[in-house]
Design an enzyme around this catalytic site. Structure first.
Site, PDB file in Angstrom:
ATOM      1  N   GLU A 229     -38.967-112.051  -3.373  1.00  0.00           N
ATOM      2  CA  GLU A 229     -39.906-110.931  -3.543  1.00  0.00           C
ATOM      3  C   GLU A 229     -40.183-110.359  -2.159  1.00  0.00           C
ATOM      4  OE1 GLU A 229     -43.499-112.580  -5.222  1.00  0.00           O
ATOM      5  OE2 GLU A 229     -42.281-114.061  -6.264  1.00  0.00           O
TER       6      GLU A 229
ATOM      7  N   ASP B  46     -48.051-103.341  -5.068  1.00  0.00           N
ATOM      8  CA  ASP B  46     -48.871-104.531  -4.860  1.00  0.00           C
ATOM      9  C   ASP B  46     -50.201-104.165  -4.212  1.00  0.00           C
ATOM     10  OD1 ASP B  46     -49.256-107.236  -5.157  1.00  0.00           O
ATOM     11  OD2 ASP B  46     -48.404-107.759  -3.226  1.00  0.00           O
TER      12      ASP B  46
ATOM     13  N   GLU C  19     -43.543-103.509  -3.893  1.00  0.00           N
ATOM     14  CA  GLU C  19     -42.925-104.840  -3.892  1.00  0.00           C
ATOM     15  C   GLU C  19     -41.751-104.850  -4.850  1.00  0.00           C
ATOM     16  OE1 GLU C  19     -43.987-109.540  -4.665  1.00  0.00           O
ATOM     17  OE2 GLU C  19     -45.461-108.238  -3.742  1.00  0.00           O
TER      18      GLU C  19
END
Length: 452
Positions: A9, A57, A63
């Site tokens: 991520e 995010d 993200e």
């Protein structure tokens, strides 16, 4: 576990420079970036046809979470695909700004700190068996992760009241705990919040949030590959020397500030060891482990680069890795720039160069320029990254999700998905629960797709 589900991520930094009088806040810029996403996904939190998740995010950071991958090069391709997806949003958002008379250039940075001292992360995810002792994994992994920046940090110029210094890691200054269940408030090294996104009786998900965002593909491969290999060795019962750190948080900063790798850090019980000592131990065990393991060229490549990087650090001669390791590439770039222009490391131009290295826009970002000139090594090709933008990994659960999304969009059907659920929002509210992340074929999903 030799075949392991992994994912990365990445949170991206956003900024915008304006040509006209009108200025937008980071929140507004982020909204422009995601306008196209919201128009087709009705949300700023969506899953894509390639199985990845894209969302806005906390703190206006876009993200990108890759789909589930089960090999290192597959993962690097899908990580790079995230840059392409975000770059497309950037180009689209700039065009919208121009249409509305707000001239501006949007920048997306794959880095971990902004000029105001805020930090955002790059999180690695590894599937581990529920049966093992999680505390043993943490105990053995922690000293490895604290010192891993020596081989795969992204590099950073840190401005201190005394002087500017070159550090190995961008993230090290922002980590406040060793092992914890929080990610933003305390920023631990290993996050223990138990969300396996799989069958909870069989699996856990190890969530490592200490790593830097890497630009060099070889560094990403080394970062994730070395951690996966250490995990595999722990699971296989390999015994490691006890490198329990007296204070992991102090140690991570000390390691980051020492490019020689030789400064001793305090271990529990008053002992000492250097980052180089600690990494050498893990690397030696990895070399030994490979002798008894099924051959895997990708893992062998990781262990080779790991060893060469440690040799380079020990000799302080980086010629053998200066196209493969982010912090080494960046430091060499700064040194050349300083020599040519007579700049000090504290010069704002160096800070600008530091940031430009992480600019993901092709043709503008410094890393992209280096890559085009053949000054950084690759493990992917443009075609394989393009494929990863459009298609999910074909060997994991991501294929089921990607195929379902593609079919539902083509049929104009309303649907909801997350990591484990595929749901058609019709009267029947049919839902398939996919608890096995290794499974890429499922008759239930095929039936659901056929019914559209």
């Amino acid at each position: 576990m030799q075949r392991r589900i992994m994912g990365i991520e990445t949170e991206f930094g956003v900024t915008c420079t304006f040509h006209g009088h009108r200025r937008l806040s980071p929140d507004e810029v982020a909204r422009y970036l995601f306008r196209r996403v919201v128009s087709w996904g009705r949300s700023s939190n969506v899953f894509l046809r390639n199985g990845a998740r894209l969302y806005l995010d906390v703190g206006s950071h876009p993200e990108y979470a890759t789909a589930e991958c089960d090999s290192l090069i597959q993962l690097v391709n899908h990580d790079r695909a995230g840059e392409r997806v975000l770059e497309e949003l950037l180009i689209d958002a700039e065009a919208r700004l121009a249409e509305e008379g707000i001239g501006g250039d949007i920048y997306l940075f794959k880095n971990n700190t902004d000029s105001a001292g805020n930090s955002y992360g790059c999180h690695e995810n590894f599937l581990v068996a529920r049966a093992g002792e999680f505390s043993r994994i943490s105990d053995v992994l922690l000293p490895f992760l604290v010192t891993r920046q020596l081989i795969c940090g992204a590099g950073k110029v840190l401005q201190t009241p005394k002087a500017a210094t070159f550090c190995l890691s961008q993230r090290a200054e922002h980590i406040w705990e060793g092992v914890s269940s929080a990610t933003t408030r305390s920023r631990p090294i290993i996050n223990t919040r138990d969300e396996p996104h799989a069958d909870a009786e069989k699996y856990r998900r190890l969530h490592v949030i200490v790593g830097d965002s890497n630009m060099a593909e070889t560094t990403t491969m080394l970062k994730v590959g070395s951690a996966a290999l250490v995990l595999e060795m722990i699971e296989a019962g390999v015994s490691f020397r006890d490198f329990a750190l007296d204070n992991p948080i102090r140690a991570i900063r000390e390691v980051s500030h020492d490019v020689t790798g030789k400064k001793p850090v305090r271990l529990a019980g008053g002992r000492q060891a250097s980052a180089l000592d600690i990494q050498r131990e893990y690397h030696a065990k990895a070399v030994e482990h490979l002798r008894n393991r099924e051959p895997d060229p990708q893992v062998e490549q990781v262990v080779d680069l790991w060893g060469r990087t440690l040799d380079a650090v020990e000799a302080q001669d980086f010629a053998k890795v200066d196209t493969e390791i982010d912090w080494v590439i960046k430091r060499k770039l700064f040194q050349r720039y300083q020599d040519r222009h007579g700049f000090d490391l504290s010069d704002p131009k160096i800070a600008q160069l530091d940031l430009a290295y992480h600019d993901i826009k092709r043709g503008r970002g410094v890393f992209d320029v280096l890559q085009r000139k053949g000054l950084v090594k690759r493990v992917t090709e443009d075609e394989t990254i393009d494929d990863a933008v459009e298609n999910p990994p074909q060997t994991t659960r991501a294929k089921l999700r990607g195929d379902f999304i593609t079919a539902a969009q083509a049929a104009g059907r309303d649907f909801t998905v997350d990591w484990v659920h595929l749901k058609l929002n019709d009267q029947a509210q049919r839902t398939v629960l996919c608890k096995d992340p290794f499974r890429s074929v499922d008759e239930r999903v095929e039936r659901l797709i056929a019914s559209m």
